[in-house]
Design a protein around this motif. Structure first.
Motif, PDB file in Angstrom:
ATOM      1  N   VAL A  96     -80.591  43.807 -62.030  1.00 59.05           N
ATOM      2  CA  VAL A  96     -79.278  43.326 -62.459  1.00 59.05           C
ATOM      3  C   VAL A  96     -79.449  42.144 -63.405  1.00 59.05           C
ATOM      4  CG1 VAL A  96     -78.133  44.148 -60.366  1.00 59.05           C
ATOM      5  CG2 VAL A  96     -78.963  41.790 -60.460  1.00 59.05           C
ATOM      6  N   LYS A  97     -78.517  42.010 -64.330  1.00 61.22           N
ATOM      7  CA  LYS A  97     -78.579  40.929 -65.318  1.00 61.22           C
ATOM      8  C   LYS A  97     -78.043  39.617 -64.770  1.00 61.22           C
ATOM      9  CE  LYS A  97     -78.142  44.275 -69.024  1.00 61.22           C
ATOM     10  NZ  LYS A  97     -77.221  44.881 -69.976  1.00 61.22           N
TER      11      LYS A  97
ATOM     12  N   SER B   3     -73.169  40.317 -59.701  1.00 56.19           N
ATOM     13  CA  SER B   3     -73.477  41.598 -59.050  1.00 56.19           C
ATOM     14  C   SER B   3     -73.204  41.544 -57.557  1.00 56.19           C
ATOM     15  CB  SER B   3     -74.931  41.990 -59.310  1.00 56.19           C
ATOM     16  OG  SER B   3     -75.115  42.276 -60.678  1.00 56.19           O
TER      17      SER B   3
ATOM     18  N   LEU C 125     -83.196  40.826 -63.439  1.00 57.80           N
ATOM     19  CA  LEU C 125     -83.897  41.498 -64.524  1.00 57.80           C
ATOM     20  C   LEU C 125     -85.180  40.765 -64.885  1.00 57.80           C
ATOM     21  CD1 LEU C 125     -84.059  43.663 -66.697  1.00 57.80           C
ATOM     22  CD2 LEU C 125     -82.550  42.260 -68.104  1.00 57.80           C
TER      23      LEU C 125
ATOM     24  N   PHE D  75     -80.846  50.254 -69.384  1.00 54.60           N
ATOM     25  CA  PHE D  75     -79.647  50.333 -68.559  1.00 54.60           C
ATOM     26  C   PHE D  75     -78.774  51.457 -69.128  1.00 54.60           C
ATOM     27  CE2 PHE D  75     -81.029  46.026 -67.678  1.00 54.60           C
ATOM     28  CZ  PHE D  75     -80.750  45.885 -66.332  1.00 54.60           C
TER      29      PHE D  75
ATOM     30  N   ASP E 231     -73.992  46.515 -64.570  1.00 57.91           N
ATOM     31  CA  ASP E 231     -75.172  46.784 -65.383  1.00 57.91           C
ATOM     32  C   ASP E 231     -75.294  48.249 -65.769  1.00 57.91           C
ATOM     33  OD1 ASP E 231     -76.482  44.107 -65.474  1.00 57.91           O
ATOM     34  OD2 ASP E 231     -76.324  44.356 -63.299  1.00 57.91           O
ATOM     35  N   LYS E 232     -74.208  48.970 -65.629  1.00 60.79           N
ATOM     36  CA  LYS E 232     -74.112  50.379 -66.021  1.00 60.79           C
ATOM     37  C   LYS E 232     -74.896  51.331 -65.131  1.00 60.79           C
ATOM     38  CE  LYS E 232     -71.593  49.396 -69.620  1.00 60.79           C
ATOM     39  NZ  LYS E 232     -70.169  49.581 -69.597  1.00 60.79           N
TER      40      LYS E 232
END
Length: 155
Positions: A10-11, A16, A47, A63, A112-113
């Motif tokens: 996750v960014k 998140s 990430l 992603f 994050d898609k």
């Protein structure tokens, strides 16, 4: 050997954690900063730390690849869909629809898609068909499953 969990990069860890709590009611079990374990067997990894673990650069992390999903089941799809409707930032893969076997599902992206699918619990599909007037045999035929599967689900 024992399967333990699914880990996703996750960014933004804080956003998140909030997303998974607010949308899917998942709680933090363990928080180690760069790695967080949620209820349901999902782990979030920042990430930056993930890149270091697998020795990859930013441009090598992909992603929104649409090649996997996190799958959840919900007993009360109508309430869940109403909840999603009230969350402005949900990006849908597709809205709620019904598969040929009767299960209603929705797919959407997390921040994050990563694809998330929420499907109606199969026991609830059976209950919906039985409550709607179908017999056990008609429900089995409608869902293309053995009659014994329907009977076991109703016990």
């Amino acid at each position: 050997m024992k399967y333990t969990s699914t880990l996703i990069a996750v960014k933004d860890m804080e956003k998140s954690k909030q997303f998974y709590h607010d949308v899917l009611n998942l709680d933090v079990i363990a928080d180690f900063g760069a790695n967080v374990t949620l209820t349901g067997g999902i782990a979030l990894q920042t990430l930056d730390s993930w890149k270091g673990f697998i020795h990859k650069r930013d441009d090598e992390i992909v992603f929104e690849n649409n090649a996997f999903e996190l799958y959840f089941e919900e007993d009360d799809m109508d309430t869940f869909i109403a909840k999603l409707t009230n969350i402005i930032d949900i990006e849908y893969v597709h809205p709620l629809f019904e598969h040929s076997w009767g299960q209603r599902v929705v797919r959407f992206y997390d921040l994050d898609k990563h694809i998330i699918e929420v499907g109606e619990n199969m026991n609830m599909v059976i209950k919906r068909f039985i409550d709607g007037g179908l017999s056990i045999e008609e429900t089995a035929a409608r869902m293309d499953v053995p009659i014994d599967y329907i009977k076991l689900s109703l016990e």
